[in-house]
Design a protein around this motif. Sequence first.
Motif, PDB file in Angstrom:
ATOM      1  N   GLU A  46       0.830  -1.212   0.000  1.00 26.30           N
ATOM      2  CA  GLU A  46       0.000   0.000   0.000  1.00 26.30           C
ATOM      3  C   GLU A  46       0.862   1.258   0.000  1.00 26.30           C
ATOM      4  O   GLU A  46       0.580   2.221  -0.714  1.00 26.30           O
ATOM      5  N   ILE A  47       1.906   1.265   0.809  1.00 28.36           N
ATOM      6  CA  ILE A  47       2.798   2.434   0.878  1.00 28.36           C
ATOM      7  C   ILE A  47       3.446   2.676  -0.487  1.00 28.36           C
ATOM      8  O   ILE A  47       3.511   3.811  -0.967  1.00 28.36           O
ATOM      9  N   ARG A  48       3.900   1.590  -1.122  1.00 28.33           N
ATOM     10  CA  ARG A  48       4.526   1.741  -2.445  1.00 28.33           C
ATOM     11  C   ARG A  48       3.532   2.306  -3.461  1.00 28.33           C
ATOM     12  O   ARG A  48       3.893   3.182  -4.251  1.00 28.33           O
ATOM     13  N   LYS A  49       2.279   1.825  -3.405  1.00 27.59           N
ATOM     14  CA  LYS A  49       1.247   2.343  -4.320  1.00 27.59           C
ATOM     15  C   LYS A  49       1.010   3.823  -4.068  1.00 27.59           C
ATOM     16  O   LYS A  49       0.894   4.618  -5.004  1.00 27.59           O
ATOM     17  N   GLN A  50       0.930   4.200  -2.798  1.00 28.57           N
ATOM     18  CA  GLN A  50       0.683   5.602  -2.454  1.00 28.57           C
ATOM     19  C   GLN A  50       1.849   6.493  -2.864  1.00 28.57           C
ATOM     20  O   GLN A  50       1.640   7.619  -3.312  1.00 28.57           O
ATOM     21  N   LEU A  51       3.063   6.002  -2.717  1.00 20.79           N
ATOM     22  CA  LEU A  51       4.228   6.780  -3.138  1.00 20.79           C
ATOM     23  C   LEU A  51       4.211   6.978  -4.655  1.00 20.79           C
ATOM     24  O   LEU A  51       4.520   8.069  -5.146  1.00 20.79           O
ATOM     25  N   GLU A  52       3.849   5.912  -5.377  1.00 22.19           N
ATOM     26  CA  GLU A  52       3.736   5.999  -6.843  1.00 22.19           C
ATOM     27  C   GLU A  52       2.695   7.054  -7.218  1.00 22.19           C
ATOM     28  O   GLU A  52       2.938   7.916  -8.072  1.00 22.19           O
ATOM     29  N   ALA A  53       1.512   6.981  -6.566  1.00 27.25           N
ATOM     30  CA  ALA A  53       0.430   7.910  -6.870  1.00 27.25           C
ATOM     31  C   ALA A  53       0.832   9.342  -6.524  1.00 27.25           C
ATOM     32  O   ALA A  53       0.602  10.277  -7.307  1.00 27.25           O
ATOM     33  N   LEU A  54       1.456   9.511  -5.372  1.00 25.62           N
ATOM     34  CA  LEU A  54       1.865  10.835  -4.895  1.00 25.62           C
ATOM     35  C   LEU A  54       2.874  11.489  -5.841  1.00 25.62           C
ATOM     36  O   LEU A  54       2.855  12.694  -6.049  1.00 25.62           O
TER      37      LEU A  54
END
Length: 119
Positions: free
Chosen positions: A20-28
Amino acid sequence: MANRILSKSELASANGLLTEIRKQLEALSGGDRELLWAFRRKVFKELTYDERGKPMERRKIKEAKWKSQRGLCAGCNGPLPEKYCVLDRLEAMKGYTTENTRLLCATCDTRLQAEKGYT
Ligand SMILES: [Zn+2]
């Protein structure tokens, strides 16, 4: 005391959180690779501080330890080098406190890490 280890289900939870953190970093970062790098580095640094404390706090403990050990290695009793001595936690989970640490020369640190099976 041995370090707490995660059970299989706890490990799965941690890996889910990491995904989830990796996905959020990608999105951010919106596809900006350099921004992603900077966000990842920031999160990494802050989580490291949560686990190890801030460098200034560790430096103060190191100085206090140097005085209380009279500049001698807690492993071999030899003189500690001015640089590259290691602030070693007796129990990792108890963090970097004056009660839970000792200063070691690099040779003793390497030997003790190997004995603990960390290398
Ligand atoms: Zn030593």
